[in-house]
Design a protein around this motif. Structure first.
Motif, PDB file in Angstrom:
ATOM      1  N   GLU A  18       0.851  -1.184   0.000  1.00 44.70           N
ATOM      2  CA  GLU A  18       0.000   0.000   0.000  1.00 44.70           C
ATOM      3  C   GLU A  18       0.886   1.232   0.000  1.00 44.70           C
ATOM      4  O   GLU A  18       2.059   1.171   0.376  1.00 44.70           O
ATOM      5  CB  GLU A  18      -0.990   0.017   1.162  1.00 44.70           C
ATOM      6  CG  GLU A  18      -0.380   0.083   2.525  1.00 44.70           C
ATOM      7  CD  GLU A  18      -1.434   0.095   3.628  1.00 44.70           C
ATOM      8  OE1 GLU A  18      -2.641   0.022   3.346  1.00 44.70           O
ATOM      9  OE2 GLU A  18      -1.032   0.181   4.785  1.00 44.70           O
TER      10      GLU A  18
ATOM     11  N   LEU B  40      -6.618   9.231  -9.413  1.00 39.93           N
ATOM     12  CA  LEU B  40      -6.820   8.152  -8.446  1.00 39.93           C
ATOM     13  C   LEU B  40      -8.303   7.791  -8.327  1.00 39.93           C
ATOM     14  O   LEU B  40      -8.647   6.617  -8.188  1.00 39.93           O
ATOM     15  CB  LEU B  40      -6.244   8.552  -7.085  1.00 39.93           C
ATOM     16  CG  LEU B  40      -4.719   8.610  -7.040  1.00 39.93           C
ATOM     17  CD1 LEU B  40      -4.249   9.328  -5.779  1.00 39.93           C
ATOM     18  CD2 LEU B  40      -4.117   7.216  -7.130  1.00 39.93           C
TER      19      LEU B  40
ATOM     20  N   ARG C 245     -10.074   4.220  -8.835  1.00 46.83           N
ATOM     21  CA  ARG C 245     -11.005   3.657  -7.844  1.00 46.83           C
ATOM     22  C   ARG C 245     -12.338   3.301  -8.491  1.00 46.83           C
ATOM     23  O   ARG C 245     -12.877   2.222  -8.272  1.00 46.83           O
ATOM     24  CB  ARG C 245     -11.250   4.664  -6.707  1.00 46.83           C
ATOM     25  CG  ARG C 245     -10.375   4.498  -5.513  1.00 46.83           C
ATOM     26  CD  ARG C 245     -10.843   5.277  -4.287  1.00 46.83           C
ATOM     27  NE  ARG C 245     -11.549   6.514  -4.538  1.00 46.83           N
ATOM     28  CZ  ARG C 245     -10.980   7.715  -4.669  1.00 46.83           C
ATOM     29  NH1 ARG C 245      -9.680   7.841  -4.576  1.00 46.83           N
ATOM     30  NH2 ARG C 245     -11.707   8.781  -4.888  1.00 46.83           N
TER      31      ARG C 245
ATOM     32  N   VAL D  41      -8.218  -0.021  -7.757  1.00 41.88           N
ATOM     33  CA  VAL D  41      -7.584   0.222  -6.459  1.00 41.88           C
ATOM     34  C   VAL D  41      -8.666   0.472  -5.424  1.00 41.88           C
ATOM     35  O   VAL D  41      -9.804   0.805  -5.753  1.00 41.88           O
ATOM     36  CB  VAL D  41      -6.604   1.419  -6.492  1.00 41.88           C
ATOM     37  CG1 VAL D  41      -5.461   1.175  -7.454  1.00 41.88           C
ATOM     38  CG2 VAL D  41      -7.307   2.724  -6.812  1.00 41.88           C
TER      39      VAL D  41
ATOM     40  N   SER E 259      -9.037   2.310  -1.315  1.00 48.45           N
ATOM     41  CA  SER E 259      -8.342   3.273  -0.471  1.00 48.45           C
ATOM     42  C   SER E 259      -9.028   3.391   0.878  1.00 48.45           C
ATOM     43  O   SER E 259     -10.185   3.008   1.035  1.00 48.45           O
ATOM     44  CB  SER E 259      -8.320   4.645  -1.153  1.00 48.45           C
ATOM     45  OG  SER E 259      -9.646   5.125  -1.310  1.00 48.45           O
TER      46      SER E 259
ATOM     47  N   TYR F  74      -3.577   3.884  -0.622  1.00 53.83           N
ATOM     48  CA  TYR F  74      -4.093   3.126  -1.753  1.00 53.83           C
ATOM     49  C   TYR F  74      -3.428   1.763  -1.835  1.00 53.83           C
ATOM     50  O   TYR F  74      -2.256   1.610  -1.492  1.00 53.83           O
ATOM     51  CB  TYR F  74      -3.825   3.880  -3.065  1.00 53.83           C
ATOM     52  CG  TYR F  74      -4.689   5.099  -3.188  1.00 53.83           C
ATOM     53  CD1 TYR F  74      -5.924   5.035  -3.817  1.00 53.83           C
ATOM     54  CD2 TYR F  74      -4.288   6.316  -2.657  1.00 53.83           C
ATOM     55  CE1 TYR F  74      -6.732   6.152  -3.915  1.00 53.83           C
ATOM     56  CE2 TYR F  74      -5.091   7.438  -2.745  1.00 53.83           C
ATOM     57  CZ  TYR F  74      -6.315   7.340  -3.381  1.00 53.83           C
ATOM     58  OH  TYR F  74      -7.123   8.440  -3.462  1.00 53.83           O
TER      59      TYR F  74
END
Length: 87
Positions: A22, A43, A47, A52, A54, A63
């Motif tokens: 991570e 990001l 997602r 990913v 988080s 993340y």
């Protein structure tokens, strides 16, 4: 997933995230000549694509790669090696 990885910044972010168990956004942002909000947008795309996940710890967001998403990508990209009979 492929659309999310089609951008060079997101591909590099994904590579960085996948290289460790991570990673904190505070370690990702300085690696790019982009603003913090721009990195956050990229990001978010990763997602939303399910690549990913988080979680927030205090001020920072950490993340990590979603292993099931990597398995799906791997299955889609798997090209069996030719066998002796078909070679």
């Amino acid at each position: 997933m492929f659309r999310a990885l089609g951008d060079p910044v997101r591909l590099r972010l994904m590579s960085m995230i996948a290289s460790v168990p991570e990673i904190c956004v505070c370690d990702l942002t300085p690696e790019f000549a982009l603003s913090g909000p721009t990195i956050s947008h990229h990001l978010k795309v990763l997602r939303d694509a399910g690549l990913v996940e988080s979680d927030r710890r205090g001020t920072w967001v950490w993340y990590r790669v979603r292993a099931d998403a990597f398995r799906q990508l791997g299955a889609l990209l798997h090209i069996p090696a030719p066998t002796e009979a078909s070679a």
